[in-house]
Design a protein around this motif. Structure first.
Motif, PDB file in Angstrom:
ATOM      1  N   GLU A 233       0.829  -1.209   0.000  1.00 40.87           N
ATOM      2  CA  GLU A 233       0.000   0.000   0.000  1.00 40.87           C
ATOM      3  C   GLU A 233       0.864   1.261   0.000  1.00 40.87           C
ATOM      4  OE1 GLU A 233      -3.852   1.803   2.466  1.00 40.87           O
ATOM      5  OE2 GLU A 233      -2.880  -0.052   3.122  1.00 40.87           O
ATOM      6  N   THR A 234       1.913   1.258   0.825  1.00 41.00           N
ATOM      7  CA  THR A 234       2.824   2.410   0.862  1.00 41.00           C
ATOM      8  C   THR A 234       3.575   2.554  -0.457  1.00 41.00           C
ATOM      9  OG1 THR A 234       3.096   2.280   3.259  1.00 41.00           O
ATOM     10  CG2 THR A 234       4.827   3.420   2.043  1.00 41.00           C
ATOM     11  N   LEU A 235       3.956   1.435  -1.059  1.00 39.87           N
ATOM     12  CA  LEU A 235       4.646   1.500  -2.348  1.00 39.87           C
ATOM     13  C   LEU A 235       3.755   2.135  -3.416  1.00 39.87           C
ATOM     14  CD1 LEU A 235       6.440  -1.986  -2.488  1.00 39.87           C
ATOM     15  CD2 LEU A 235       7.404   0.226  -1.819  1.00 39.87           C
TER      16      LEU A 235
ATOM     17  N   GLN B 203       6.026   3.629 -24.422  1.00 38.21           N
ATOM     18  CA  GLN B 203       7.056   2.948 -23.635  1.00 38.21           C
ATOM     19  C   GLN B 203       7.322   3.661 -22.314  1.00 38.21           C
ATOM     20  OE1 GLN B 203       7.555   4.661 -26.428  1.00 38.21           O
ATOM     21  NE2 GLN B 203       9.632   5.477 -26.625  1.00 38.21           N
ATOM     22  N   TYR B 204       6.799   4.876 -22.164  1.00 34.67           N
ATOM     23  CA  TYR B 204       6.960   5.632 -20.918  1.00 34.67           C
ATOM     24  C   TYR B 204       5.642   5.770 -20.159  1.00 34.67           C
ATOM     25  CZ  TYR B 204      11.490   7.025 -22.856  1.00 34.67           C
ATOM     26  OH  TYR B 204      12.761   7.019 -23.378  1.00 34.67           O
ATOM     27  N   ARG B 205       4.617   5.030 -20.581  1.00 34.81           N
ATOM     28  CA  ARG B 205       3.312   5.189 -19.923  1.00 34.81           C
ATOM     29  C   ARG B 205       3.345   4.648 -18.498  1.00 34.81           C
ATOM     30  NH1 ARG B 205       3.046   0.532 -22.837  1.00 34.81           N
ATOM     31  NH2 ARG B 205       1.617  -1.149 -22.255  1.00 34.81           N
ATOM     32  N   SER B 206       2.397   5.079 -17.711  1.00 34.34           N
ATOM     33  CA  SER B 206       2.315   4.676 -16.305  1.00 34.34           C
ATOM     34  C   SER B 206       1.439   3.436 -16.159  1.00 34.34           C
ATOM     35  CB  SER B 206       1.736   5.814 -15.465  1.00 34.34           C
ATOM     36  OG  SER B 206       2.621   6.915 -15.436  1.00 34.34           O
ATOM     37  N   ILE B 207       1.981   2.427 -15.488  1.00 29.40           N
ATOM     38  CA  ILE B 207       1.229   1.190 -15.229  1.00 29.40           C
ATOM     39  C   ILE B 207       1.535   0.706 -13.813  1.00 29.40           C
ATOM     40  CG2 ILE B 207       0.687  -1.141 -16.012  1.00 29.40           C
ATOM     41  CD1 ILE B 207       2.175  -0.522 -18.631  1.00 29.40           C
ATOM     42  N   LEU B 208       0.482   0.336 -13.085  1.00 29.15           N
ATOM     43  CA  LEU B 208       0.652  -0.360 -11.817  1.00 29.15           C
ATOM     44  C   LEU B 208       0.280  -1.819 -12.047  1.00 29.15           C
ATOM     45  CD1 LEU B 208      -1.152   2.537 -10.917  1.00 29.15           C
ATOM     46  CD2 LEU B 208       0.044   1.847  -8.840  1.00 29.15           C
TER      47      LEU B 208
ATOM     48  N   ASP C 117      -5.864 -10.262  -6.110  1.00 28.86           N
ATOM     49  CA  ASP C 117      -7.047  -9.414  -5.950  1.00 28.86           C
ATOM     50  C   ASP C 117      -6.842  -8.339  -4.875  1.00 28.86           C
ATOM     51  OD1 ASP C 117      -8.389 -10.783  -7.912  1.00 28.86           O
ATOM     52  OD2 ASP C 117      -9.448 -12.115  -6.518  1.00 28.86           O
ATOM     53  N   GLU C 118      -6.106  -8.693  -3.823  1.00 32.40           N
ATOM     54  CA  GLU C 118      -5.858  -7.726  -2.746  1.00 32.40           C
ATOM     55  C   GLU C 118      -5.073  -6.528  -3.264  1.00 32.40           C
ATOM     56  OE1 GLU C 118      -3.677  -7.439   1.646  1.00 32.40           O
ATOM     57  OE2 GLU C 118      -3.639  -9.316   0.505  1.00 32.40           O
ATOM     58  N   GLN C 119      -4.027  -6.788  -4.035  1.00 33.24           N
ATOM     59  CA  GLN C 119      -3.239  -5.689  -4.593  1.00 33.24           C
ATOM     60  C   GLN C 119      -4.071  -4.859  -5.571  1.00 33.24           C
ATOM     61  OE1 GLN C 119       0.420  -7.179  -6.277  1.00 33.24           O
ATOM     62  NE2 GLN C 119       1.372  -7.500  -4.270  1.00 33.24           N
TER      63      GLN C 119
ATOM     64  N   VAL D 152      -3.843  -0.095 -15.059  1.00 38.80           N
ATOM     65  CA  VAL D 152      -3.733  -1.156 -14.058  1.00 38.80           C
ATOM     66  C   VAL D 152      -3.717  -2.489 -14.800  1.00 38.80           C
ATOM     67  CG1 VAL D 152      -4.762  -2.208 -12.013  1.00 38.80           C
ATOM     68  CG2 VAL D 152      -4.982   0.271 -12.386  1.00 38.80           C
ATOM     69  N   TYR D 153      -2.602  -3.226 -14.684  1.00 39.14           N
ATOM     70  CA  TYR D 153      -2.414  -4.475 -15.430  1.00 39.14           C
ATOM     71  C   TYR D 153      -2.218  -5.652 -14.484  1.00 39.14           C
ATOM     72  CZ  TYR D 153      -1.380  -2.391 -20.082  1.00 39.14           C
ATOM     73  OH  TYR D 153      -1.442  -1.757 -21.295  1.00 39.14           O
ATOM     74  N   PRO D 154      -2.686  -6.826 -14.876  1.00 40.11           N
ATOM     75  CA  PRO D 154      -2.290  -8.039 -14.152  1.00 40.11           C
ATOM     76  C   PRO D 154      -0.819  -8.325 -14.472  1.00 40.11           C
ATOM     77  CG  PRO D 154      -3.548  -8.614 -16.121  1.00 40.11           C
ATOM     78  CD  PRO D 154      -3.581  -7.113 -16.016  1.00 40.11           C
ATOM     79  N   PHE D 155      -0.037  -8.571 -13.454  1.00 41.33           N
ATOM     80  CA  PHE D 155       1.383  -8.822 -13.698  1.00 41.33           C
ATOM     81  C   PHE D 155       1.566 -10.145 -14.431  1.00 41.33           C
ATOM     82  CE2 PHE D 155       5.447 -10.752 -12.470  1.00 41.33           C
ATOM     83  CZ  PHE D 155       6.296  -9.806 -13.032  1.00 41.33           C
TER      84      PHE D 155
END
Length: 217
Positions: free
Chosen positions: A111-113, A136-141, A146-148, A171-174
């Motif tokens: 959460e802090t990260l 190539q510089y776009r923002s993705i978490l 499911d918790e993350q 927001v992507y699934p890793f």
């Protein structure tokens, strides 16, 4: 006759381009709709993945955070195997410059990260950060479970409400982190006199430090 041939060639070229783009789009949709891969802990440490513009900048930010043990630069979020820096820069791999954050969850939470992530960027800038622009510089978490995902979605929605603006981060699934070339690792530390580091990375890092002094080493 000549004009007809030229017209046919032009139509064929557009048709080929559209077919290639559609295939790329399909492959990228497979990535964004995939089941997330959860990375196992190693020696008691967890891993998290973020993309937020130039990875030199993001690496320096996360390495300043208490509980973070190591950060690696690389590529994630795309459909191409074994991406390189040169290939990523074309914008056709689907990948973004990303970081792997290795951290002790007893010292710093996921959460802090995520808070660090949003505090260290311009959250409304699309396809880039600062002077760096392109997919190539776009923002993705990236989320691994499911918790993350819930943590990311909640914080993203709260920030959108606070700023009364759309948040650009996807927001992507890793799926997989592809390690970057050796010369990209620890770049700010090894090249403090580099003009980009002086004019972009360090100011971005210092701006973050002023926002979240309580999390710094």
């Amino acid at each position: 006759m000549k004009s007809i041939i030229l017209s046919l060639i032009t139509i064929l070229m557009f048709s080929c381009q559209n077919t290639a783009q559609n295939k790329m789009s399909e492959k990228q949709n497979e990535v964004t709709n995939a089941k997330p891969v959860e990375v196992p802990m190693e020696e008691g440490l967890s891993k998290a993945y973020f993309a937020s513009g130039c990875f030199w900048c993001v690496e320096a930010v996360y390495e300043s955070v208490k509980g973070v043990k190591e950060v690696y630069n690389g590529y994630a979020g795309g459909h191409t195997k074994n991406p390189t820096y040169e290939a990523s820069n074309t914008g056709r791999t689907g990948h973004a410059e990303a970081v792997e954050v290795i951290y002790d969850a007893n010292e710093v939470s996921f959460e802090t990260l995520v808070d660090v992530y949003f505090a260290s960027q311009n959250p409304t800038q699309v396809n880039g950060q600062g002077p760096d622009n392109g997919s190539q510089y776009r923002s993705i978490l990236f989320y691994q479970n499911d918790e993350q995902k819930q943590i990311i979605d909640t914080k993203k929605a709260a920030l959108a409400k606070q700023l009364n603006a759309e948040i650009a981060a996807e927001v992507y699934p890793f799926q997989k982190f592809w390690m970057g070339e050796d010369y990209h690792q620890d770049y700010e530390k090894l090249h403090p006199e580099n003009p980009y580091i002086q004019n972009v990375s360090i100011p971005r890092l210092n701006k973050f430090k002023r926002k979240m002094p309580s999390v710094l080493k």
